[in-house]
Design an enzyme around this catalytic site. Structure first.
Site, PDB file in Angstrom:
ATOM      1  N   LYS A 203      -5.116  -8.030  -2.193  1.00  0.00           N
ATOM      2  CA  LYS A 203      -3.935  -8.150  -1.337  1.00  0.00           C
ATOM      3  C   LYS A 203      -3.193  -9.421  -1.730  1.00  0.00           C
ATOM      4  O   LYS A 203      -3.760 -10.516  -1.713  1.00  0.00           O
ATOM      5  CB  LYS A 203      -4.359  -8.207   0.132  1.00  0.00           C
ATOM      6  CG  LYS A 203      -3.182  -8.470   1.056  1.00  0.00           C
ATOM      7  CD  LYS A 203      -3.534  -8.289   2.507  1.00  0.00           C
ATOM      8  CE  LYS A 203      -2.352  -8.651   3.379  1.00  0.00           C
ATOM      9  NZ  LYS A 203      -2.624  -8.458   4.800  1.00  0.00           N
ATOM     10  N   LYS A 257      -2.503  -3.910  -2.397  1.00  0.00           N
ATOM     11  CA  LYS A 257      -1.363  -4.091  -1.516  1.00  0.00           C
ATOM     12  C   LYS A 257      -0.546  -5.299  -1.956  1.00  0.00           C
ATOM     13  O   LYS A 257      -1.140  -6.330  -2.224  1.00  0.00           O
ATOM     14  CB  LYS A 257      -1.880  -4.290  -0.092  1.00  0.00           C
ATOM     15  CG  LYS A 257      -0.807  -4.482   0.934  1.00  0.00           C
ATOM     16  CD  LYS A 257      -1.428  -4.764   2.262  1.00  0.00           C
ATOM     17  CE  LYS A 257      -0.305  -5.076   3.225  1.00  0.00           C
ATOM     18  NZ  LYS A 257      -0.767  -5.687   4.417  1.00  0.00           N
TER      19      LYS A 257
HETATM   20  C1  PBG Z   1      -1.925  -8.557   8.304  1.00  0.00           C
HETATM   21  C2  PBG Z   1      -1.272  -7.414   7.651  1.00  0.00           C
HETATM   22  C3  PBG Z   1      -0.047  -7.451   7.008  1.00  0.00           C
HETATM   23  C4  PBG Z   1       0.227  -6.150   6.639  1.00  0.00           C
HETATM   24  C5  PBG Z   1      -0.845  -5.357   7.040  1.00  0.00           C
HETATM   25  N1  PBG Z   1      -1.781  -6.157   7.663  1.00  0.00           N
HETATM   26  C6  PBG Z   1       0.911  -8.572   6.785  1.00  0.00           C
HETATM   27  C7  PBG Z   1       0.441  -9.809   6.212  1.00  0.00           C
HETATM   28  O1  PBG Z   1      -0.631  -9.901   5.637  1.00  0.00           O
HETATM   29  O2  PBG Z   1       1.163 -10.798   6.312  1.00  0.00           O
HETATM   30  C8  PBG Z   1       1.490  -5.733   5.944  1.00  0.00           C
HETATM   31  C9  PBG Z   1       1.974  -4.387   6.254  1.00  0.00           C
HETATM   32  C10 PBG Z   1       3.348  -4.121   5.799  1.00  0.00           C
HETATM   33  O3  PBG Z   1       4.098  -5.002   5.320  1.00  0.00           O
HETATM   34  O4  PBG Z   1       3.728  -2.961   5.934  1.00  0.00           O
HETATM   35  N2  PBG Z   1      -3.153  -8.916   8.036  1.00  0.00           N
END
Ligand code: PBG
Length: 333
Positions: A203, A257
């Site tokens: 991520k 992601k």
């Molecule tokens: C938080 C989380 C995020 C997303 C999913 N879980 C945002 C982040 O890490 O700042 C992003 C989802 C999206 O942008 O659609 N842990």
């Protein structure tokens, strides 16, 4: 892959296989179907209503009752699973994210309502503190630093609460080191051996999460950035190490992601590990497609399906997407 030598032009004319829809369909290598989709959905705790998310035209935050109805809709559309994210009211947030493991909280109620409404639909929950902290970070913050191991203790409480509520897949999105192993051990110890873990393994610290912060209400709150725990966008080898660790710690499935800007990572992860690999087409990817479409700059329906097909071509087992219900309908479900 071994290849036969190609006949030279004009003996081989690649366009022969593109001349009509029937033959294009016949030789198509990758297709997307509703069965590939996990519906990304935001829920809220207010009265029964849909609250549109401005930065993500066509999506809304759903009340618990509407989320239950949406679970039935997912079933009817052939969408196997829903990933649920909470919008938490400001007054329920604090520095420690205390309400993250609340057994009567929004997530617990939403999961129960959705599983009651459509038990055949899988429910996936994010394990991370950011919806619940007043600073907007995924972990505990002390003197401007994110504390890894104390955060894991909180994540385990949160994950167990989700499992007790009936969640099928825990999806740790926090990027703390060691959290997959801790969650797996806690699940086994409490008899939740069938609860799956889909690790947000690779991520990245991405600008493409922007609209999500509006969607779940952390946009104003986030102090600083998440670069000390989410990955640097320049890295590939590190992604492979992250994925290897999460698999070794007991992840059943892994995720990359964001999605479209990171399809090279998907491909490498699929080839290196042969594990079910998912990608998250995140809020900013959704927003980009919708913004361009609403300006008349791209064809919305074709762009949606083309973007989802690209994930399958890269090797994804499935895609978490806000487009899921829309795409399933476009696919004729
Ligand atoms: C938080 C989380 C995020 C997303 C999913 N879980 C945002 C982040 O890490 O700042 C992003 C989802 C999206 O942008 O659609 N842990």
């Amino acid at each position: 892959m071994s290849r036969a030598p190609l006949a030279p032009y004009p003996h081989l004319r690649p366009r022969r296989l593109r001349q009509a829809d029937w033959i294009r369909r016949l030789v198509r290598e990758s297709t997307v179907s509703p069965a590939d989709l996990i519906w990304s959905m935001v829920v809220h705790d207010g009265p029964d209503a849909e609250i549109p998310i401005a930065a993500m035209p066509g999506t809304s935050r759903l009340s618990v009752a509407r989320a239950a109805a949406a679970a039935k809709e997912a079933r009817a559309l052939g969408i196997p699973a829903i990933a649920v994210f909470p919008y938490i009211d400001g007054e329920k947030k604090d520095a420690r994210g205390s309400s993250a493991a609340d057994p009567d909280g929004l997530i617990a109620r939403a999961v129960k309502a959705m599983k009651d409404a459509a038990p055949e639909v899988g429910i996936m929950c994010d394990v991370a503190l950011d919806p619940f902290t007043d600073h907007g970070h995924d972990g505990l913050l002390e003197g401007g630093r994110i504390l890894n191991d104390p955060t894991i203790e909180r994540l385990v409480e949160q994950g167990l609460m989700q499992a007790r509520a009936g969640c099928d897949i825990l999806a740790p999105s926090d990027m703390m080191d060691g959290r997959v192993g801790a969650l797996r051990a806690a699940l086994e110890a409490e008899g939740h051996q069938d609860v799956m873990i889909m690790a947000y393994a690779a991520k990245y610290a991405s600008a493409f999460y922007g609209p999500y912060r509006e969607a779940i209400g952390t946009a104003v709150a986030l102090q600083g950035d998440k670069k000390t725990y989410q990955m640097d966008p320049g890295n590939t080898e590190e992604a492979l190490r992250e994925v290897a660790m999460d698999i070794a710690e007991g992840a059943d499935m892994v995720m990359v992601k964001p999605g479209m800007p990171y399809l090279d990572i998907v491909r490498r992860v699929v080839e290196a590990f042969s594990m079910p690999t998912f990608a998250f087409q995140v809020s900013g990817e959704y927003a980009m497609i919708m913004a361009a479409a609403q300006n008349g700059w791209i064809d919305e329906e074709r762009a949606i399906l083309e973007s989802l097909t690209s994930f399958k071509r890269a090797g994804c087992a499935g895609i978490i997407s806000y487009f899921a219900p829309r795409a399933a309908r476009l696919l004729g479900a």
